[in-house]
Scaffold this active site. Structure first.
Site, PDB file in Angstrom:
ATOM      1  N   CYS A  28       0.867  -1.182   0.000  1.00 37.05           N
ATOM      2  CA  CYS A  28       0.000   0.000   0.000  1.00 37.05           C
ATOM      3  C   CYS A  28       0.899   1.226   0.000  1.00 37.05           C
ATOM      4  CB  CYS A  28      -0.866  -0.026   1.259  1.00 37.05           C
ATOM      5  SG  CYS A  28      -1.839   1.469   1.518  1.00 37.05           S
TER       6      CYS A  28
ATOM      7  N   GLU B  12     -11.883  -1.694  -6.281  1.00 32.66           N
ATOM      8  CA  GLU B  12     -12.501  -2.663  -5.358  1.00 32.66           C
ATOM      9  C   GLU B  12     -13.718  -3.309  -6.035  1.00 32.66           C
ATOM     10  OE1 GLU B  12     -12.186  -3.465  -1.735  1.00 32.66           O
ATOM     11  OE2 GLU B  12     -10.164  -2.643  -1.874  1.00 32.66           O
TER      12      GLU B  12
HETATM   13  N1  DGL Z   1      -4.057   0.554  -1.943  1.00 35.84           N
HETATM   14  C1  DGL Z   1      -3.713   1.707  -1.196  1.00 35.84           C
HETATM   15  C2  DGL Z   1      -2.501   2.427  -1.749  1.00 35.84           C
HETATM   16  O1  DGL Z   1      -1.665   1.818  -2.398  1.00 35.84           O
HETATM   17  C3  DGL Z   1      -4.747   2.650  -0.650  1.00 35.84           C
HETATM   18  C4  DGL Z   1      -6.169   2.605  -1.004  1.00 35.84           C
HETATM   19  C5  DGL Z   1      -7.036   3.287   0.053  1.00 35.84           C
HETATM   20  O2  DGL Z   1      -7.343   2.630   1.031  1.00 35.84           O
HETATM   21  O3  DGL Z   1      -7.342   4.497  -0.090  1.00 35.84           O
HETATM   22  O4  DGL Z   1      -2.305   3.591  -1.521  1.00 35.84           O
END
Ligand code: DGL
Length: 265
Positions: A75, A153
């Protein structure tokens, strides 16, 4: 000697699957635990203080519960804000996911690159630093989109993203001054590579989309080189911090990534 300890992937939602997939491709024998902090989703609209407090505490619990040999923070939002805090708090090797500005700058011909992330990621000093170090001679334009996270999602749960909504998100980057010269876009949120083809499909001209998934897979393979693995292959596990309807709807997609057990934390 066999070693059953898993590699643990962590994200707010399903985005980290775009990092898990190339790693699983390189290390098919690795036991995988994928954790989605569905109770904290989305991260991109949260404050730095919230992320910096939540992520190390949760990863501490997860490390105790699953005894991972390595943790991948799959993330960008969590990594650009909390990577140092997590490394300081845990005695487990941690691999972060940060915007792939370096490869983007290496391949841009126009020297104008776009960074598409969450609102939280695109405002981080970590991104200023990557841009200064690796793209000093480029114009780096940024755009944050919570809507694109939601679209990714939904795509995993079976609802294809609408082209008009995708186009509107891309316009957030391409319509900025200088944006007409962007030839490479960094998918700086791990959710976005999941709908990379859809994004490229609505781009008004050929634009390359890059992300860090393959590089992280190589890094994980390097860090685990020489380690033992289980003798028999172990089914992957997905863990949700809140086992809600959204999590339930993701079961078929998770199974396609080899995550056949789906459990609540
Ligand atoms: N997948 C996440 C990222 O790489 C964040 C998505 C979210 O929860 O806003 O930043």
């Amino acid at each position: 000697m066999s070693d059953d300890r898993p590699i643990l992937f962590f994200d707010s939602g399903v985005g980290g699957l775009s990092v898990l997939a190339p790693t699983a491709g390189l290390l098919p024998q690795a036991p995988l635990v994928y954790v989605a902090d569905s109770a904290g989703f989305p991260y991109g609209t949260r404050s730095e203080a919230e992320i910096a407090a939540r992520v190390p505490a949760l990863l501490g619990r997860l490390a105790e519960r699953f005894d991972p040999r390595l943790i991948v923070i799959a993330c960008n939002t969590a990594s650009t804000i909390a990577l140092q805090h997590v490394r300081a708090a845990l005695d487990v090797p941690i691999v972060g996911t940060v915007p792939a500005i370096k490869p983007a700058a290496e391949s841009s011909k126009t020297r104008v690159i776009g960074v598409l992330g969450t609102e939280a990621t695109v405002r981080q000093p970590y991104v200023d630093d990557l841009a200064a170090r690796f793209a000093g001679d480029c114009t780096v334009l940024r755009h944050g989109s919570a809507e694109l996270v939601e679209m990714a999602e939904a795509a995993l749960a079976g609802t294809a993203p609408g082209p008009d909504r995708l186009r509107a998100v891309l316009e957030g980057l391409l319509d900025q001054p200088g944006g007409e010269r962007i030839d490479v876009i960094v998918n700086a949120c791990t959710h976005f590579p999941l709908i990379k083809g859809d994004l490229a499909g609505v781009a008004p001209r050929p634009i390359a989309f890059v992300d860090g998934g393959a590089g992280i897979a190589r890094r994980v393979a390097h860090l685990t080189q020489g380690q033992s693995w289980p003798e028999k292959s172990v089914a992957g596990k997905a863990v949700f911090t809140a086992m809600d309807a959204r999590a339930e709807s993701l079961r078929p997609a998770l199974a396609r990534y080899g995550l056949v057990q789906v459990v609540a934390l």
